[in-house]
Design a protein around this motif. Structure first.
Motif, PDB file in Angstrom:
ATOM      1  N   ASP A  75      39.902  44.825  49.699  1.00 42.92           N
ATOM      2  CA  ASP A  75      39.944  43.855  48.611  1.00 42.92           C
ATOM      3  C   ASP A  75      40.966  44.253  47.556  1.00 42.92           C
ATOM      4  N   VAL A  76      41.433  43.259  46.817  1.00 38.90           N
ATOM      5  CA  VAL A  76      42.338  43.506  45.701  1.00 38.90           C
ATOM      6  C   VAL A  76      41.879  42.675  44.509  1.00 38.90           C
ATOM      7  N   VAL A  77      42.057  43.233  43.321  1.00 38.33           N
ATOM      8  CA  VAL A  77      41.610  42.574  42.093  1.00 38.33           C
ATOM      9  C   VAL A  77      42.765  42.521  41.101  1.00 38.33           C
ATOM     10  N   TRP A  78      42.916  41.385  40.446  1.00 38.83           N
ATOM     11  CA  TRP A  78      43.851  41.279  39.326  1.00 38.83           C
ATOM     12  C   TRP A  78      43.046  41.311  38.041  1.00 38.83           C
ATOM     13  N   LEU A  79      43.360  42.243  37.161  1.00 37.64           N
ATOM     14  CA  LEU A  79      42.769  42.284  35.825  1.00 37.64           C
ATOM     15  C   LEU A  79      43.756  41.641  34.857  1.00 37.64           C
ATOM     16  N   PHE A  80      43.332  40.636  34.137  1.00 37.48           N
ATOM     17  CA  PHE A  80      44.215  39.890  33.247  1.00 37.48           C
ATOM     18  C   PHE A  80      44.262  40.543  31.864  1.00 37.48           C
ATOM     19  N   ASP A  81      45.454  40.552  31.256  1.00 35.02           N
ATOM     20  CA  ASP A  81      45.578  41.020  29.878  1.00 35.02           C
ATOM     21  C   ASP A  81      44.720  40.149  28.965  1.00 35.02           C
ATOM     22  N   ASN A  82      44.251  40.728  27.857  1.00 36.52           N
ATOM     23  CA  ASN A  82      43.427  39.955  26.938  1.00 36.52           C
ATOM     24  C   ASN A  82      43.645  40.387  25.495  1.00 36.52           C
ATOM     25  N   THR A  83      42.977  39.697  24.583  1.00 35.81           N
ATOM     26  CA  THR A  83      43.062  39.975  23.145  1.00 35.81           C
ATOM     27  C   THR A  83      41.669  40.262  22.617  1.00 35.81           C
ATOM     28  N   ALA A  84      41.512  41.378  21.918  1.00 37.20           N
ATOM     29  CA  ALA A  84      40.228  41.727  21.319  1.00 37.20           C
ATOM     30  C   ALA A  84      40.150  41.174  19.904  1.00 37.20           C
ATOM     31  N   TYR A  85      38.975  40.730  19.532  1.00 40.51           N
ATOM     32  CA  TYR A  85      38.719  40.153  18.208  1.00 40.51           C
ATOM     33  C   TYR A  85      37.430  40.754  17.660  1.00 40.51           C
ATOM     34  N   GLN A  86      37.183  40.584  16.388  1.00 40.31           N
ATOM     35  CA  GLN A  86      35.976  41.114  15.766  1.00 40.31           C
ATOM     36  C   GLN A  86      34.944  40.011  15.571  1.00 40.31           C
ATOM     37  N   ASN A  87      33.682  40.313  15.931  1.00 40.20           N
ATOM     38  CA  ASN A  87      32.613  39.335  15.716  1.00 40.20           C
ATOM     39  C   ASN A  87      32.099  39.416  14.279  1.00 40.20           C
ATOM     40  N   ASN A  88      31.053  38.671  13.987  1.00 39.61           N
ATOM     41  CA  ASN A  88      30.539  38.605  12.612  1.00 39.61           C
ATOM     42  C   ASN A  88      30.008  39.937  12.118  1.00 39.61           C
ATOM     43  N   PHE A  89      29.728  40.850  13.031  1.00 37.88           N
ATOM     44  CA  PHE A  89      29.207  42.167  12.657  1.00 37.88           C
ATOM     45  C   PHE A  89      30.300  43.233  12.640  1.00 37.88           C
ATOM     46  N   GLY A  90      31.543  42.803  12.840  1.00 33.59           N
ATOM     47  CA  GLY A  90      32.650  43.740  12.806  1.00 33.59           C
ATOM     48  C   GLY A  90      32.895  44.480  14.101  1.00 33.59           C
ATOM     49  N   ARG A  91      32.124  44.163  15.151  1.00 31.38           N
ATOM     50  CA  ARG A  91      32.325  44.814  16.440  1.00 31.38           C
ATOM     51  C   ARG A  91      33.465  44.136  17.189  1.00 31.38           C
ATOM     52  N   TRP A  92      34.209  44.932  17.936  1.00 30.76           N
ATOM     53  CA  TRP A  92      35.348  44.393  18.683  1.00 30.76           C
ATOM     54  C   TRP A  92      34.898  43.883  20.047  1.00 30.76           C
ATOM     55  N   LEU A 188      43.512  49.284  30.402  1.00 26.38           N
ATOM     56  CA  LEU A 188      42.238  49.362  31.112  1.00 26.38           C
ATOM     57  C   LEU A 188      42.483  49.378  32.610  1.00 26.38           C
ATOM     58  N   LYS A 189      41.755  50.242  33.305  1.00 23.00           N
ATOM     59  CA  LYS A 189      41.919  50.376  34.749  1.00 23.00           C
ATOM     60  C   LYS A 189      40.579  50.218  35.450  1.00 23.00           C
ATOM     61  N   ALA A 190      40.648  49.778  36.699  1.00 21.86           N
ATOM     62  CA  ALA A 190      39.452  49.649  37.515  1.00 21.86           C
ATOM     63  C   ALA A 190      39.059  51.015  38.066  1.00 21.86           C
ATOM     64  N   ILE A 191      37.787  51.141  38.421  1.00 18.07           N
ATOM     65  CA  ILE A 191      37.247  52.371  38.990  1.00 18.07           C
ATOM     66  C   ILE A 191      37.014  52.152  40.485  1.00 18.07           C
ATOM     67  N   ASN A 192      37.619  53.013  41.306  1.00 15.12           N
ATOM     68  CA  ASN A 192      37.453  52.949  42.764  1.00 15.12           C
ATOM     69  C   ASN A 192      37.737  51.548  43.291  1.00 15.12           C
ATOM     70  N   ALA A 193      38.873  51.014  42.916  1.00 17.98           N
ATOM     71  CA  ALA A 193      39.255  49.677  43.374  1.00 17.98           C
ATOM     72  C   ALA A 193      40.767  49.556  43.379  1.00 17.98           C
TER      73      ALA A 193
END
Length: 409
Positions: A75-92, A188-193
């Motif tokens: 199998d092969v997997v594509w991981l897509f780039d993304n953007t992190a944002y902060q929620n109402n509690f300040g967590r990313w 970010l990288k996949a584990i055993n994939a």
């Protein structure tokens, strides 16, 4: 760390984005219906050959308890780039999208390569056929529903998936800890994939951000012409629109490295191709592509030209949920429904969009320029949008002063 289902791409198979007036005009002027009749060969049927268990359990979607972890050998997997944002509690948080395929299952590319070659006028044995085969491969390999992959999320092993019937998983994840900052990039990288790595760019709640169309806005695609689409997608080296790489570099500097989103109606199977193009010419950012379930090339063209306004507004709503306090610039072109999409989004969320720039496309076969570039079309599209907000340009150099003025307002 919390995990919840998310739906920027994974749920699109369930959504029916109907044609509007602009879609119909584009299809008619480009003669897409007649072209579709010639390209209904079921060359993509192999994409839907998966096990009975995966087929049945995939109806459970992301809550499927019968999923299988990907095998790096098959199998092969594509991981897509993304953007992190902060929620109402300040967590990313960020939405993690992955696409799953069975390796080397679409081996016989000869039929589709020959068909594309004939359509674009290549001689048999032309070396460009190798390029066609390489680019069409991701459209032929079998998708993998009911599969998952583990990633290293800032030192914590975290599961993505399981994938839906369309071989895509989409998960909204909270990053462990709080030691993150605006403009930070995390690989970010996949584990055993066997998986492509992805990049997360962190975007604080305030500042500038840009939503950019891709086809015929920053990349020559000739979306009004089916033959043009075949050439620019499968045969030719991808070509940036003259002056746009320089403009985007200027915007990055003038707006203090804004968050970038590339929103396209192209199918997700073109992600490696479009991601590579973007990496060569334009700033890093999140590329949002359209989920596609089709078994012939007629569906491929329909995906590019039907329901684009509803699709783009739906995706922009999600971006607004992530970054409601950012000020956005929307950039598109006149070939499809970018003016209508951005106008609708402005009216839904007044003040969120600070500027709209539309490239006036000329000289493309199959494009109804008289209508698409008609000033009345733009006035209707931007009804209720202040004239100071939107601008139609031909040369990217027209926008430098406008972008600089935004930083002073």
């Amino acid at each position: 760390m919390s995990v919840e289902p998310a739906t920027v791409m994974a749920s699109q198979a369930k959504q029916k984005f109907q044609e509007n007036k602009e879609d119909k005009i584009s299809g008619a002027s480009g003669n897409f219906k007649e072209f579709d009749k010639e390209c209904t060969m079921p060359v993509f049927a192999n994409r839907f050959r998966f096990s009975f268990k995966d087929n049945l359990s995939s109806y459970l979607g992301s809550r499927n308890p019968f999923y299988t972890t990907v095998d790096p050998k098959t199998d092969v997997v594509w991981l897509f780039d993304n953007t992190a944002y902060q929620n109402n509690f300040g967590r990313w948080k960020a939405e993690f999208v992955a696409a799953y395929f069975r390796k080397d299952t679409g081996k016989d590319t000869s039929e589709i390569v020959a068909w594309i070659s004939e359509k674009v006028g290549l001689a048999k044995g032309d070396k460009a056929e190798d390029t066609i085969a390489e680019r069409v491969q991701p459209l032929l390999d079998s998708i993998l529903p009911a599969h998952s992959v583990n990633i290293d999320l800032a030192g914590v092993s975290t599961r993505l998936g399981p994938s839906t019937r369309d071989g895509i998983s989409s998960d909204a994840l909270t990053f462990p800890g709080t030691n993150y900052s605006d403009k930070q990039t995390l690989t970010l990288k996949a584990i055993n994939a066997d998986a492509t790595p992805s990049s997360t760019i962190f975007a604080s709640p305030t500042g500038w951000a840009i939503i950019s169309d891709v086809d015929d806005t920053i990349k020559k695609t000739l979306t009004a012409d089916p033959i043009g689409i075949l050439k620019t997608t499968f045969v030719e080296e991808p070509e940036p629109i003259k002056g746009m790489p320089e403009l985007y570099k200027h915007m990055t500097q003038a707006l203090d490295n804004p968050a970038w989103f590339y929103l396209s109606a192209s199918p997700y199977n073109l992600y490696p191709f479009l991601h590579g193009f973007r990496s060569l010419y334009y700033p890093p950012g999140t590329m949002i592509l359209r989920e596609a379930s089709w078994m012939n090339f007629a569906g491929f063209f329909a995906n590019l030209n039907q329901g684009t306004q509803a699709y783009k507004v739906d995706r922009m709503r999600k971006i607004h949920e992530w970054l409601p306090r950012r000020k956005f610039i929307c950039i598109g072109d006149s070939t499809q429904t970018d003016p209508e999409s951005y106008g609708e989004m402005y009216r839904k969320h007044p003040g969120w969009i600070g500027a709209i720039y539309i490239r006036k496309v000329k000289g493309v076969a199959g494009m109804d320029e008289e209508h698409k570039n008609d000033p009345d079309r733009f006035r209707k599209a931007f009804k209720g949008v202040p004239e100071s907000v939107w601008y139609v340009f031909e040369d990217p150099s027209e926008l430098y002063a406008k972008v600089d003025a935004l930083t002073k307002s």
